[in-house]
Write a protein that holds these residues in place. Sequence first.
Motif, short mmCIF file in Angstrom:
data_model
loop_
_atom_site.label_atom_id
_atom_site.label_comp_id
_atom_site.label_asym_id
_atom_site.label_seq_id
_atom_site.Cartn_x
_atom_site.Cartn_y
_atom_site.Cartn_z
N ASP A 105 -3.90 10.00 3.67
CA ASP A 105 -3.72 9.48 2.30
C ASP A 105 -2.89 10.46 1.47
OD1 ASP A 105 -5.02 6.94 1.93
OD2 ASP A 105 -6.90 7.95 2.40
N ARG A 106 -3.17 11.75 1.66
CA ARG A 106 -2.46 12.74 0.85
C ARG A 106 -0.95 12.70 1.12
NH1 ARG A 106 -0.14 17.52 0.60
NH2 ARG A 106 -0.23 18.02 2.81
N GLU A 130 0.62 9.53 -0.37
CA GLU A 130 0.68 9.66 -1.83
C GLU A 130 1.80 10.61 -2.25
OE1 GLU A 130 -0.90 10.85 -5.88
OE2 GLU A 130 -0.66 12.17 -4.17
N GLN A 131 1.87 11.73 -1.54
CA GLN A 131 2.90 12.72 -1.84
C GLN A 131 4.31 12.14 -1.64
OE1 GLN A 131 2.80 16.93 0.00
NE2 GLN A 131 4.31 15.87 1.25
N GLU A 143 2.40 2.01 -3.15
CA GLU A 143 1.42 2.47 -4.15
C GLU A 143 0.90 3.87 -3.83
OE1 GLU A 143 -1.78 -0.35 -4.08
OE2 GLU A 143 -0.58 -1.92 -5.00
N GLY A 144 1.37 4.42 -2.69
CA GLY A 144 0.92 5.76 -2.32
C GLY A 144 -0.39 5.76 -1.57
N ARG A 145 -0.72 4.64 -0.90
CA ARG A 145 -1.98 4.56 -0.14
C ARG A 145 -1.67 4.34 1.33
NH1 ARG A 145 -4.90 -0.42 -2.92
NH2 ARG A 145 -6.74 0.34 -1.87
N LEU A 203 4.85 8.89 -4.16
CA LEU A 203 4.76 9.03 -5.61
C LEU A 203 5.25 10.36 -6.15
CD1 LEU A 203 1.25 7.38 -6.17
CD2 LEU A 203 3.49 6.29 -6.07
N GLN A 204 5.25 11.41 -5.32
CA GLN A 204 5.68 12.71 -5.86
C GLN A 204 7.10 13.07 -5.42
OE1 GLN A 204 2.50 15.50 -4.88
NE2 GLN A 204 1.01 13.95 -5.46
N TYR A 254 0.84 -1.21 0.00
CA TYR A 254 0.00 0.00 0.00
C TYR A 254 0.87 1.26 0.00
CZ TYR A 254 -4.94 -1.31 0.77
OH TYR A 254 -6.23 -1.72 0.63
#
Length: 504
Positions: free
Chosen positions: A100-101, A104-105, A87-89, A108-109, A84
Amino acid sequence: MTSISRAPDGTAYDIPGAAQIADHFAEISRLAGGRPVVVVQGLGFVGSAVAAVIADARSVNGTPRWFVIGVDLPLPGSWWKIAYVNEGRAPVGSPDPEFDRLVEQGALQTRNLVATASEEAYALADVIVVDVHLDVVDRRVTSPEEIELDLTSFEAAIRTVGRHMRGDALVLVETTVPIGACGKIIIPALESERAARGIFDPVQLAHAYERVMPGPRYIESVRRFRRSFSAIDETSALRAREFLGSFIDPEFEPLELADTASSELAKLLENSYRAANIAFVHEWTLLAEKTGINLWAVVDSIRVRKGTHDNLRYPGFGVGGYCLTKDSLLAQWSATHLSKNSDILAVTLEALRINHDMPLHSLNLIRELAGGSLSNVRLLVCGISYLADVADTRNSPTELFVDAAISEGAEVTVHDPCLRAWPERPAVRICGDLQTALRSNDAIVLAVPHRAYKQLTPSDFPPGRAIVDANNVLEDAVAQSLHGAGSRLAGVGKGHWRKQGYHL
Ligand SMILES: NC(=O)c1ccc[n+]([C@@H]2O[C@H](COP(=O)([O-])OP(=O)(O)OC[C@H]3O[C@@H](n4cnc5c(N)ncnc54)[C@H](O)[C@@H]3O)[C@@H](O)[C@H]2O)c1
């Protein structure tokens, strides 16, 4: 052993073998690229949120302050958390979108948050944050000599750190531990593993327990909250203070306690205090119900006394979750096994017993409304998790309630807007649609004040039901309207409903 790890949403992940894990770790090492590294051990409710917040910390020039590696185990129950995060979760269902943000950041960013099962990760770390669990064997056991801790996996986790860590890395333990654990369990384990590798420098160790609260302010509860911490020497204390300051907002300056035993005790005391407060209010709940008093309104009226009484707890269905159901037992275990004295935390342990049995009060209420027997009654329990709007079922008080109702012959269905499955009770029927569930049952217990339940209106309930509101879900006007439509109602702490004859 199965090689599949299934996430709570049903997604199945293949658990990789050692070679794949090693390949992925080589990639992680390249990505880290010599940056300051924090490794968070354990990606559960605490570790995953802490890792996300640390990954969001920024240096003065705006670049990520740390490269963060979350480590968990390549096992069916935990590999999905690693998957997870990559996967950014967020691996915990949460009503806080910030969680979550941030994952994800980071994943993935900015790409400074990764997860792995590789133990080699500890060798990269400047700071290792320990967020693994440490459980009691049986939470129902409250007699001091019978309380047992499962130290095996905790010690194994610490030894893994010791086997791989750099000599100068700081170990920051956030896990809730017995009083004396840093000195008597953690340091000896680290020292013996380090000595086996020829490292004899002093261990750098701090204890900074977490106060994270899964819920709508999950991330804020890590980042904007004062911490108490302690360390084994001045160097460790300085490093711990600096590290905590790198991701906790500056106005929440950490508060240093004299020694690790003090902060270990502090965590157990603060959770035991809350558990005792809840147990204390329960006996007043029973009194208020018999005396026709609305205890919810009374507690509100007392809580205006800011500074002395504003933390008085409310009546309720029961106490669940990971911490309040065990931390008092850790304290008693410490007294018996680490301090080796005969002190008994009598009030603390009694509170735990009261809290454990609390759901049986709601059972008594629904049985009364059902005419004295639950045999063949179609009973709907609304709420499985232990906290409103949180998908955490650990030690939920709904467990005891449902077990007892089934043993009395009730046909039980459960509903929870946050959950599609109940891992601890897979055989209990779970209904995903609230309206269908309300229509197809004769008796209803509103156990958890989830938002979805607080929004129910009288027209959502078919007439002629037996309804127990165990957590102040229904407004008085709704209760009056339901009673007018032929339902019988009782409420935990709602003596005024009884006075109005809503139970008849
Ligand atoms: N849940 C809360 O709200 C909360 C709040 C404050 C403090 N705490 C304390 O924080 C600690 C962790 O709690 P949690 O709720 O996150 O537990 P958890 O069970 O959700 O997470 C622990 C994680 O550690 C992993 N783990 C175990 N051994 C490991 C090892 N050797 N290497 C890597 N990973 C390993 C497990 O697989 C699991 O994912 C506990 O001591 C708890 O009392 C919890």
